[in-house]
Design a protein around this motif. Structure first.
Motif: not given
Length: 130
Positions: A37, A41, A45, A66, A80, A100, A108, A111-112, A115
């Motif tokens: 991480i 991203l 991915w 993912w 995403i 991305l 971002q 999202a991170l 994740l």
């Protein structure tokens, strides 16, 4: 705005159990996912592509994670990219990577963070089921 769990823990449990059933040796990928991480991203991915064909069960675990992540953040209102990419097609890989990298910085970060929490849950369940 109130905190919503978006079922991260439940999704992580399903992912770990599926990986364990598919190939118990793939469970160590949970720890690698959590560490990846920090690189963003695109690198997270892309790990599925690196493993594809060499260590397919591990690649499948990364891909499933993912896919689950993309669905979870979609429920939170973040889109995403999740293109179906042939790992041997450089143009496709570059196009997906560019998509991305074009995500706004604030999105971002959100999202991170999601994740990261998903992967923390994966690690927790991995420790329970190993």
């Amino acid at each position: 705005m109130a905190w919503k769990s978006y079922g991260l823990d439940r999704e992580a449990q399903k992912l770990v159990l599926a990986a364990k059933q598919n190939d118990p040796n793939s469970l160590n990928q949970s720890y690698k996912m959590r560490m990846a991480i920090a690189y963003g991203l695109e690198r997270f991915w892309g790990e599925q592509l690196r493993l594809r064909g060499k260590e397919q069960a591990k690649a499948d675990y990364w891909k499933a994670t993912w896919d689950a992540f993309v669905e979870i953040v979609a429920a939170a209102g973040l889109e995403i990219p999740n293109d179906d990419v042939d790992a041997n097609d450089t143009a496709q890989v570059l196009a997906m990577s560019a998509r991305l990298w074009q995500i706004e910085t604030e999105e971002q970060r959100v999202a991170l963070a999601v994740l990261m929490q998903l992967c923390d849950c994966l690690v927790w369940w991995t420790q329970r089921y190993k």
